[in-house]
Design a protein around this motif. Sequence first.
Motif, PDB file in Angstrom:
ATOM      1  N   MET A  47      20.487  37.084  16.323  1.00 23.83           N
ATOM      2  CA  MET A  47      20.359  36.165  15.198  1.00 23.83           C
ATOM      3  C   MET A  47      20.819  36.877  13.945  1.00 23.83           C
ATOM      4  SD  MET A  47      16.977  34.214  13.750  1.00 23.83           S
ATOM      5  CE  MET A  47      16.111  35.593  13.049  1.00 23.83           C
ATOM      6  N   GLN A  48      21.831  36.376  13.332  1.00 20.96           N
ATOM      7  CA  GLN A  48      22.378  36.977  12.128  1.00 20.96           C
ATOM      8  C   GLN A  48      22.465  35.928  11.044  1.00 20.96           C
ATOM      9  OE1 GLN A  48      22.814  40.169  12.220  1.00 20.96           O
ATOM     10  NE2 GLN A  48      23.654  40.454  10.219  1.00 20.96           N
ATOM     11  N   ALA A  49      21.998  36.256   9.852  1.00 14.83           N
ATOM     12  CA  ALA A  49      22.071  35.323   8.732  1.00 14.83           C
ATOM     13  C   ALA A  49      23.519  35.158   8.290  1.00 14.83           C
ATOM     14  CB  ALA A  49      21.223  35.825   7.571  1.00 14.83           C
ATOM     15  N   ASP A  50      23.860  33.976   7.877  1.00 17.27           N
ATOM     16  CA  ASP A  50      25.183  33.674   7.355  1.00 17.27           C
ATOM     17  C   ASP A  50      25.370  34.421   6.037  1.00 17.27           C
ATOM     18  OD1 ASP A  50      26.987  32.043   5.512  1.00 17.27           O
ATOM     19  OD2 ASP A  50      27.367  31.084   7.435  1.00 17.27           O
ATOM     20  N   PRO A  51      26.545  35.011   5.801  1.00 14.84           N
ATOM     21  CA  PRO A  51      26.770  35.738   4.546  1.00 14.84           C
ATOM     22  C   PRO A  51      26.636  34.846   3.314  1.00 14.84           C
ATOM     23  CG  PRO A  51      28.711  35.873   5.992  1.00 14.84           C
ATOM     24  CD  PRO A  51      27.666  35.082   6.707  1.00 14.84           C
ATOM     25  N   MET A  52      26.777  33.537   3.475  1.00 12.58           N
ATOM     26  CA  MET A  52      26.651  32.619   2.349  1.00 12.58           C
ATOM     27  C   MET A  52      25.185  32.234   2.107  1.00 12.58           C
ATOM     28  SD  MET A  52      29.701  32.412   1.328  1.00 12.58           S
ATOM     29  CE  MET A  52      29.633  31.075   0.160  1.00 12.58           C
ATOM     30  N   GLY A  53      24.263  32.844   2.860  1.00  7.27           N
ATOM     31  CA  GLY A  53      22.852  32.589   2.663  1.00  7.27           C
ATOM     32  C   GLY A  53      22.323  31.378   3.401  1.00  7.27           C
ATOM     33  N   GLU A  54      23.119  30.810   4.308  1.00  5.47           N
ATOM     34  CA  GLU A  54      22.677  29.654   5.072  1.00  5.47           C
ATOM     35  C   GLU A  54      21.844  30.112   6.270  1.00  5.47           C
ATOM     36  OE1 GLU A  54      25.887  26.984   5.959  1.00  5.47           O
ATOM     37  OE2 GLU A  54      26.715  27.206   3.960  1.00  5.47           O
ATOM     38  N   ALA A  55      21.032  29.195   6.793  1.00  5.66           N
ATOM     39  CA  ALA A  55      20.159  29.518   7.915  1.00  5.66           C
ATOM     40  C   ALA A  55      20.981  29.826   9.162  1.00  5.66           C
ATOM     41  CB  ALA A  55      19.225  28.350   8.188  1.00  5.66           C
ATOM     42  N   PRO A  56      20.501  30.760   9.972  1.00  2.81           N
ATOM     43  CA  PRO A  56      21.195  31.059  11.230  1.00  2.81           C
ATOM     44  C   PRO A  56      21.168  29.849  12.163  1.00  2.81           C
ATOM     45  CG  PRO A  56      19.305  32.528  10.888  1.00  2.81           C
ATOM     46  CD  PRO A  56      19.341  31.577   9.761  1.00  2.81           C
ATOM     47  N   GLN A  57      22.133  29.767  13.054  1.00  2.00           N
ATOM     48  CA  GLN A  57      22.252  28.619  13.957  1.00  2.00           C
ATOM     49  C   GLN A  57      21.057  28.474  14.883  1.00  2.00           C
ATOM     50  OE1 GLN A  57      25.997  29.131  15.962  1.00  2.00           O
ATOM     51  NE2 GLN A  57      27.163  28.313  14.242  1.00  2.00           N
ATOM     52  N   ASP A  58      20.387  29.559  15.222  1.00  2.58           N
ATOM     53  CA  ASP A  58      19.274  29.484  16.162  1.00  2.58           C
ATOM     54  C   ASP A  58      17.916  29.284  15.491  1.00  2.58           C
ATOM     55  OD1 ASP A  58      19.222  32.004  15.065  1.00  2.58           O
ATOM     56  OD2 ASP A  58      19.118  33.074  16.961  1.00  2.58           O
ATOM     57  N   LEU A  59      17.908  29.031  14.182  1.00  2.00           N
ATOM     58  CA  LEU A  59      16.646  28.855  13.467  1.00  2.00           C
ATOM     59  C   LEU A  59      15.866  27.648  13.973  1.00  2.00           C
ATOM     60  CD1 LEU A  59      14.691  29.738  11.283  1.00  2.00           C
ATOM     61  CD2 LEU A  59      16.050  28.446   9.633  1.00  2.00           C
ATOM     62  N   SER A  60      16.529  26.539  14.229  1.00  4.62           N
ATOM     63  CA  SER A  60      15.850  25.346  14.728  1.00  4.62           C
ATOM     64  C   SER A  60      15.202  25.610  16.086  1.00  4.62           C
ATOM     65  CB  SER A  60      16.837  24.181  14.826  1.00  4.62           C
ATOM     66  OG  SER A  60      16.198  23.034  15.339  1.00  4.62           O
ATOM     67  N   HIS A  61      15.922  26.296  16.946  1.00  2.39           N
ATOM     68  CA  HIS A  61      15.376  26.634  18.268  1.00  2.39           C
ATOM     69  C   HIS A  61      14.158  27.545  18.132  1.00  2.39           C
ATOM     70  CE1 HIS A  61      15.793  28.781  22.355  1.00  2.39           C
ATOM     71  NE2 HIS A  61      15.099  27.677  22.515  1.00  2.39           N
ATOM     72  N   ALA A  62      14.255  28.551  17.269  1.00  5.12           N
ATOM     73  CA  ALA A  62      13.133  29.456  17.056  1.00  5.12           C
ATOM     74  C   ALA A  62      11.925  28.686  16.524  1.00  5.12           C
ATOM     75  CB  ALA A  62      13.532  30.569  16.090  1.00  5.12           C
ATOM     76  N   GLY A  63      12.160  27.753  15.619  1.00  2.37           N
ATOM     77  CA  GLY A  63      11.073  26.937  15.086  1.00  2.37           C
ATOM     78  C   GLY A  63      10.401  26.114  16.164  1.00  2.37           C
ATOM     79  N   SER A  64      11.185  25.582  17.083  1.00  2.00           N
ATOM     80  CA  SER A  64      10.624  24.804  18.186  1.00  2.00           C
ATOM     81  C   SER A  64       9.761  25.671  19.097  1.00  2.00           C
ATOM     82  CB  SER A  64      11.749  24.173  19.019  1.00  2.00           C
ATOM     83  OG  SER A  64      12.449  23.220  18.264  1.00  2.00           O
ATOM     84  N   VAL A  65      10.205  26.888  19.345  1.00  2.00           N
ATOM     85  CA  VAL A  65       9.435  27.808  20.185  1.00  2.00           C
ATOM     86  C   VAL A  65       8.106  28.137  19.506  1.00  2.00           C
ATOM     87  CG1 VAL A  65       9.388  30.144  21.151  1.00  2.00           C
ATOM     88  CG2 VAL A  65      11.469  28.755  21.332  1.00  2.00           C
ATOM     89  N   VAL A  66       8.132  28.389  18.205  1.00  3.32           N
ATOM     90  CA  VAL A  66       6.903  28.678  17.471  1.00  3.32           C
ATOM     91  C   VAL A  66       5.974  27.472  17.501  1.00  3.32           C
ATOM     92  CG1 VAL A  66       5.943  29.178  15.178  1.00  3.32           C
ATOM     93  CG2 VAL A  66       7.908  30.471  16.019  1.00  3.32           C
TER      94      VAL A  66
END
Length: 82
Positions: A1-20
Amino acid sequence: MQADPMGEAPQDLSHAGSVVDKAIEYMMEQRIGPLSAASALLGGAIGLLSRQMSDEAIVQVLQNAIASVRAGELHESPPSQG
């Protein structure tokens, strides 16, 4: 998981949120108290951050969280009357 250089959320953030969310649901089903569950999640999150960030960067993350709490961003705003 790597943050976008433009400060946008990583692509897997939604998946991680669902797991939590599922982990929280499971803990509630197991009758783990909300404060215990939240404390465990926060401790785990800080531990994970400590593997990727400097102490000062973690302090900044926590200061941003405190500012959000103080600004009332964590509570639903009452419906507007008008």
